[in-house]
Design a protein around this motif. Structure first.
Motif, PDB file in Angstrom:
ATOM      1  N   LEU A  14      -3.574  -8.220  -8.092  1.00 50.76           N
ATOM      2  CA  LEU A  14      -2.360  -7.535  -7.693  1.00 50.76           C
ATOM      3  C   LEU A  14      -2.823  -6.142  -7.061  1.00 50.76           C
ATOM      4  N   LEU A  15      -3.793  -5.373  -7.482  1.00 49.89           N
ATOM      5  CA  LEU A  15      -4.050  -4.098  -7.030  1.00 49.89           C
ATOM      6  C   LEU A  15      -4.547  -4.405  -5.603  1.00 49.89           C
ATOM      7  N   ILE A  16      -5.297  -5.155  -5.267  1.00 47.30           N
ATOM      8  CA  ILE A  16      -5.972  -5.483  -4.024  1.00 47.30           C
ATOM      9  C   ILE A  16      -4.835  -5.730  -3.093  1.00 47.30           C
ATOM     10  N   GLY A  17      -3.965  -6.744  -3.527  1.00 46.55           N
ATOM     11  CA  GLY A  17      -2.645  -7.082  -2.574  1.00 46.55           C
ATOM     12  C   GLY A  17      -1.794  -5.709  -2.386  1.00 46.55           C
ATOM     13  N   ALA A  18      -1.585  -4.999  -3.392  1.00 43.51           N
ATOM     14  CA  ALA A  18      -1.035  -3.868  -3.434  1.00 43.51           C
ATOM     15  C   ALA A  18      -1.679  -2.892  -2.320  1.00 43.51           C
ATOM     16  N   LEU A  19      -3.053  -2.763  -2.539  1.00 39.88           N
ATOM     17  CA  LEU A  19      -3.477  -1.921  -1.479  1.00 39.88           C
ATOM     18  C   LEU A  19      -3.357  -2.311  -0.224  1.00 39.88           C
ATOM     19  N   GLY A  20      -3.304  -3.583   0.194  1.00 43.36           N
ATOM     20  CA  GLY A  20      -3.039  -4.162   1.590  1.00 43.36           C
ATOM     21  C   GLY A  20      -1.582  -3.618   1.997  1.00 43.36           C
ATOM     22  N   ILE A  21      -0.632  -4.059   1.186  1.00 45.42           N
ATOM     23  CA  ILE A  21       0.705  -3.454   1.557  1.00 45.42           C
ATOM     24  C   ILE A  21       0.758  -1.801   1.627  1.00 45.42           C
ATOM     25  N   HIS A  22      -0.059  -1.177   0.749  1.00 45.47           N
ATOM     26  CA  HIS A  22      -0.054   0.222   0.955  1.00 45.47           C
ATOM     27  C   HIS A  22      -0.639   0.796   2.085  1.00 45.47           C
ATOM     28  N   VAL A  23      -1.799   0.198   2.651  1.00 49.03           N
ATOM     29  CA  VAL A  23      -2.324   0.447   4.144  1.00 49.03           C
ATOM     30  C   VAL A  23      -1.084   0.142   5.202  1.00 49.03           C
ATOM     31  N   GLY A  24      -0.621  -0.924   4.987  1.00 52.05           N
ATOM     32  CA  GLY A  24       0.532  -1.546   5.884  1.00 52.05           C
ATOM     33  C   GLY A  24       1.428  -0.419   6.135  1.00 52.05           C
ATOM     34  N   ALA A  25       2.251   0.003   4.816  1.00 51.01           N
ATOM     35  CA  ALA A  25       3.186   1.051   4.843  1.00 51.01           C
ATOM     36  C   ALA A  25       2.893   2.292   5.494  1.00 51.01           C
ATOM     37  N   VAL A  26       1.597   2.725   4.952  1.00 53.69           N
ATOM     38  CA  VAL A  26       1.133   3.948   5.619  1.00 53.69           C
ATOM     39  C   VAL A  26       0.987   3.883   7.126  1.00 53.69           C
ATOM     40  N   ILE A  27       0.421   2.768   7.731  1.00 54.99           N
ATOM     41  CA  ILE A  27       0.248   2.610   9.367  1.00 54.99           C
ATOM     42  C   ILE A  27       1.531   2.472   9.704  1.00 54.99           C
ATOM     43  N   VAL A  28       2.459   1.680   9.382  1.00 53.41           N
ATOM     44  CA  VAL A  28       3.634   1.241  10.032  1.00 53.41           C
ATOM     45  C   VAL A  28       4.785   2.540   9.969  1.00 53.41           C
TER      46      VAL A  28
END
Length: 119
Positions: A14-28
């Motif tokens: 879950l934390l790894i999946g959330a990290l991916g979403i977090h990175v995507g949200a920061v970039i986008v």
């Protein structure tokens, strides 16, 4: 695998999946709230699972409906509309693949993330 082991694997995934979403949200979108990304990953995974259970077996249409449900969650949780949601999902997938590749190559974890489809 015991209950504690399963819980640890779930939380790490879950934390790894959330990290991916977090990175995507920061970039986008420029939004930077990791806790929000964790909740988004959890909600997205639950919605993905429920819609997949209900409609995933429909040839051709099922996987599309499941993915659209996941995008809907991201679209509702982050600003910017459907294109931004798709971009966040894409960046989340790439970021998760990179993190999991590094962790799997060092033997720390298996190649699996909860909250990001296709991983």
């Amino acid at each position: 695998m015991g209950l504690v082991d399963s819980l640890v694997v779930f939380l790490v995934s879950l934390l790894i999946g959330a990290l991916g979403i977090h990175v995507g949200a920061v970039i986008v979108t420029g939004e930077s709230d990791y806790e929000y990304a964790v909740w988004t990953a959890l909600i997205g995974a639950i919605i993905w699972g429920v819609v997949g259970w209900l409609f995933g077996g429909i040839p051709g249409l099922g996987p599309v409906l499941v993915f659209l449900a996941y995008l809907w969650v991201i679209n509702r949780r982050y600003s910017g509309g459907w294109l931004s949601a798709a971009a966040i999902a894409l960046v989340a997938w790439v970021a998760s693949v990179v993190v999991l590749s590094v962790l799997a190559s060092t033997g720390i974890t298996e190649f699996d993330a909860f909250g990001v489809p296709g991983i």
